[in-house]
Design an enzyme around this catalytic site. Structure first.
Site, PDB file in Angstrom:
ATOM      1  N   HIS A  69       4.281   6.741  -4.063  1.00  6.67           N
ATOM      2  CA  HIS A  69       3.639   5.347  -2.293  1.00  6.67           C
ATOM      3  C   HIS A  69       2.009   5.657  -2.971  1.00  6.67           C
ATOM      4  O   HIS A  69       1.335   6.530  -3.669  1.00  6.67           O
ATOM      5  CB  HIS A  69       4.181   6.571  -1.414  1.00  6.67           C
ATOM      6  CG  HIS A  69       3.060   8.127  -0.960  1.00  6.67           C
ATOM      7  ND1 HIS A  69       1.828   8.192  -0.991  1.00  6.67           N
ATOM      8  CD2 HIS A  69       3.809   9.069  -1.678  1.00  6.67           C
ATOM      9  CE1 HIS A  69       1.329   9.255  -0.888  1.00  6.67           C
ATOM     10  NE2 HIS A  69       3.159   9.930  -1.366  1.00  6.67           N
ATOM     11  N   ASP A  71      -0.193   4.646   0.346  1.00  2.05           N
ATOM     12  CA  ASP A  71      -0.643   5.270   0.972  1.00  2.05           C
ATOM     13  C   ASP A  71      -1.008   6.767   0.857  1.00  2.05           C
ATOM     14  O   ASP A  71      -0.447   7.780   0.044  1.00  2.05           O
ATOM     15  CB  ASP A  71       0.118   5.153   2.482  1.00  2.05           C
ATOM     16  CG  ASP A  71       1.722   6.204   2.711  1.00  2.05           C
ATOM     17  OD1 ASP A  71       2.058   6.405   1.626  1.00  2.05           O
ATOM     18  OD2 ASP A  71       1.449   6.932   3.563  1.00  2.05           O
ATOM     19  N   ASP A 101      -1.798  13.325  -4.504  1.00  3.40           N
ATOM     20  CA  ASP A 101      -0.694  12.759  -3.776  1.00  3.40           C
ATOM     21  C   ASP A 101      -1.151  11.271  -3.610  1.00  3.40           C
ATOM     22  O   ASP A 101      -1.411  11.394  -2.277  1.00  3.40           O
ATOM     23  CB  ASP A 101      -0.679  13.836  -2.308  1.00  3.40           C
ATOM     24  CG  ASP A 101       0.997  13.477  -1.835  1.00  3.40           C
ATOM     25  OD1 ASP A 101       1.270  12.550  -2.457  1.00  3.40           O
ATOM     26  OD2 ASP A 101       0.722  14.019  -0.777  1.00  3.40           O
ATOM     27  N   GLU A 133       4.669   6.089   3.048  1.00  2.03           N
ATOM     28  CA  GLU A 133       5.451   7.451   2.504  1.00  2.03           C
ATOM     29  C   GLU A 133       4.897   8.596   3.608  1.00  2.03           C
ATOM     30  O   GLU A 133       6.160   9.721   3.887  1.00  2.03           O
ATOM     31  CB  GLU A 133       5.624   7.744   1.252  1.00  2.03           C
ATOM     32  CG  GLU A 133       6.276   8.931   0.690  1.00  2.03           C
ATOM     33  CD  GLU A 133       5.888  10.202   0.792  1.00  2.03           C
ATOM     34  OE1 GLU A 133       6.435  11.288   0.627  1.00  2.03           O
ATOM     35  OE2 GLU A 133       4.449  10.948   0.912  1.00  2.03           O
ATOM     36  N   GLU A 134       3.916   8.771   3.794  1.00  2.00           N
ATOM     37  CA  GLU A 134       2.717  10.132   4.024  1.00  2.00           C
ATOM     38  C   GLU A 134       3.777  10.062   5.854  1.00  2.00           C
ATOM     39  O   GLU A 134       3.350  11.234   5.923  1.00  2.00           O
ATOM     40  CB  GLU A 134       1.391  10.261   4.240  1.00  2.00           C
ATOM     41  CG  GLU A 134       0.777  10.162   2.837  1.00  2.00           C
ATOM     42  CD  GLU A 134       1.052  11.616   2.471  1.00  2.00           C
ATOM     43  OE1 GLU A 134       1.812  12.196   2.828  1.00  2.00           O
ATOM     44  OE2 GLU A 134       1.617  11.425   1.435  1.00  2.00           O
ATOM     45  N   GLU A 161       6.300  12.665  -6.899  1.00  2.00           N
ATOM     46  CA  GLU A 161       4.661  13.099  -6.412  1.00  2.00           C
ATOM     47  C   GLU A 161       4.671  14.299  -7.209  1.00  2.00           C
ATOM     48  O   GLU A 161       4.893  14.881  -8.188  1.00  2.00           O
ATOM     49  CB  GLU A 161       6.684  14.047  -4.963  1.00  2.00           C
ATOM     50  CG  GLU A 161       5.973  12.631  -4.217  1.00  2.00           C
ATOM     51  CD  GLU A 161       5.411  12.657  -3.406  1.00  2.00           C
ATOM     52  OE1 GLU A 161       3.994  12.863  -3.547  1.00  2.00           O
ATOM     53  OE2 GLU A 161       5.552  11.620  -2.400  1.00  2.00           O
ATOM     54  N   HIS A 353      -3.784  17.075   0.478  1.00  2.00           N
ATOM     55  CA  HIS A 353      -3.958  16.894   2.052  1.00  2.00           C
ATOM     56  C   HIS A 353      -5.062  17.572   2.664  1.00  2.00           C
ATOM     57  O   HIS A 353      -5.448  18.041   3.882  1.00  2.00           O
ATOM     58  CB  HIS A 353      -2.714  16.895   3.188  1.00  2.00           C
ATOM     59  CG  HIS A 353      -1.373  16.281   2.716  1.00  2.00           C
ATOM     60  ND1 HIS A 353      -0.066  16.467   3.777  1.00  2.00           N
ATOM     61  CD2 HIS A 353      -0.937  15.389   1.889  1.00  2.00           C
ATOM     62  CE1 HIS A 353       0.558  15.400   3.741  1.00  2.00           C
ATOM     63  NE2 HIS A 353       0.192  14.844   2.575  1.00  2.00           N
TER      64      HIS A 353
END
Length: 382
Positions: A69, A71, A101, A133-134, A161, A353
């Site tokens: 992903h 984003d 990530d 995705e997030e 991931e 994150h």
């Protein structure tokens, strides 16, 4: 600086926070992949967010799809000491939002596609780059719908991931839900003559906690997970406008993270039955609980004995497999395409994150080595 690091530096400089356009990133990815000889398909999602599907090699043979992903999560409110949208190299680490990530894997996949140019692949290499995705694995869904109609099914999907290149065969599914509670307002001095929506909500929370205890004590267990059973979690509860007014309305957000072996649909129906019983016991005509289902991402449960798992283990040199706590797009690929799926990528989700997110240069280099091994296998044929 490796080619993967060079590409990663470009990707980090594009602040593709979820629900914001990722067109500039995909334009650059398309430019590099087209130069590598890829056939490209852009798959729109909504409001300037889209997906990119790229294929290098023969179109009539099953492909290995590298899924990533584009984003990232926001940086607001986090105490970064490095610029979040500028790649910083320091002491063997590469800092920036999305390095772990999961733009690190996306960069490595794009670099591998460049190395595939000029090689005669008997099975194609494909890249599936998604958006949003997030926020619930939303953007990839139209891409998967497109692939359902493709003439050739994928032979394997590797979702990159961050697992520190361990081979993950499973993760829990996730369903987000909202409960709306209604009662009857009144003056707090006469509270028993009204009906408190927050009290109704707390009764529902108690019912969810009872369900959670049942999962923990008597439910299916899978020791490969840190929390080896299905979980129910209440994230928000909002209601009331003033202390001296009995609230007539409250809203709760909660989620179910179910083991793939558990019936998540049945669990949600049981929770709805709990809500109906609470309303019936309240005995008030103004009492109600309305539950709506938001986003659902299915779990992943690829058999450890699947040939695809052994294939990826040979690429990485891994001896065993793991399962991950977080949801990925892998469950959607498995459910939608019926293809074997594993989760395997560089970096650690422990860095995801967080402020000063990073991936190590060694991890990214090991990912390059894994993808070189994949190219060799694609040349030989699956």
């Amino acid at each position: 600086m490796s080619r993967s690091t060079e590409i990663l530096s470009e990707l980090i400089a594009m602040p593709t926070v979820s629900r914001t356009p990722n067109t500039a990133l995909l334009d650059r990815a398309a430019e590099l992949l087209a130069a590598a000889g890829a056939t490209l398909t852009r798959v729109p999602y909504e409001n300037g967010r889209e997906n990119l599907y790229a294929v290098i090699g023969p179109a009539d043979r099953p492909a290995v799809i590298l899924s990533g992903h584009t984003d990232v999560v926001p940086v607001e409110g986090q105490a970064w000491t490095k610029p979040p949208f500028e790649l910083t190299r320091e002491d063997g680490r590469l800092y920036g939002r999305g390095t772990a990530d999961m733009k690190g894997f996306v960069a490595a996949a794009m670099a591998a596609a460049e190395r595939a140019k000029g090689r005669t692949l008997k099975n194609p290499l494909a890249l599936a780059l998604s958006c949003d995705e997030e926020v619930g694995c939303l953007g990839v869904r139209p891409l998967i719908e497109m692939l359902k109609g493709a003439p050739v099914r994928p032979g394997l999907v590797i979702v990159g991931e961050p697992t520190q290149l361990a081979v993950a065969t499973g993760h829990k599914g996730k369903t987000s839900l909202t409960a709306v509670f209604r009662g009857r307002e009144g003056h707090s001095a006469l509270a028993p003559l009204a009906f408190n929506a927050l009290h109704l909500a707390t009764d529902f929370v108690a019912a969810l906690r009872t369900r959670q205890a049942e999962f923990a004590e008597r439910g299916f267990r899978d020791g490969d997970y840190d929390v080896p059973y299905t979980t129910v979690h209440v994230g928000t509860l909002k209601g009331g406008v003033a202390l001296n007014i009995v609230p007539n309305h409250a809203v709760m957000e909660f989620e179910v993270r179910a083991l793939a072996e558990d019936d998540d649909v049945g669990i949600i129906e049981a929770i709805r039955a709990d809500a109906a019983a609470i309303v019936a016991a309240a005995g008030d005509p103004d009492a109600s609980i309305e539950i709506t289902e938001g986003n659902r991402s299915p779990g992943l449960a690829t058999a450890k004995t699947d040939a695809a798992v052994d294939f990826v283990k040979r690429l990485t040199g891994a001896n065993g497999t793991i399962k991950v706590a977080y949801a990925t797009e892998g469950g959607l690929f498995a459910e939608g395409l019926g293809a074997p799926v594993v989760v395997c990528g560089p970096g650690s989700m422990a860095q995801g994150h967080r402020p000063d997110e990073f991936i190590t240069e060694d991890d990214l280099a090991r990912c390059d080595t894994m993808l070189d091994a994949l190219l060799e296998r694609l040349e030989a044929g699956l």
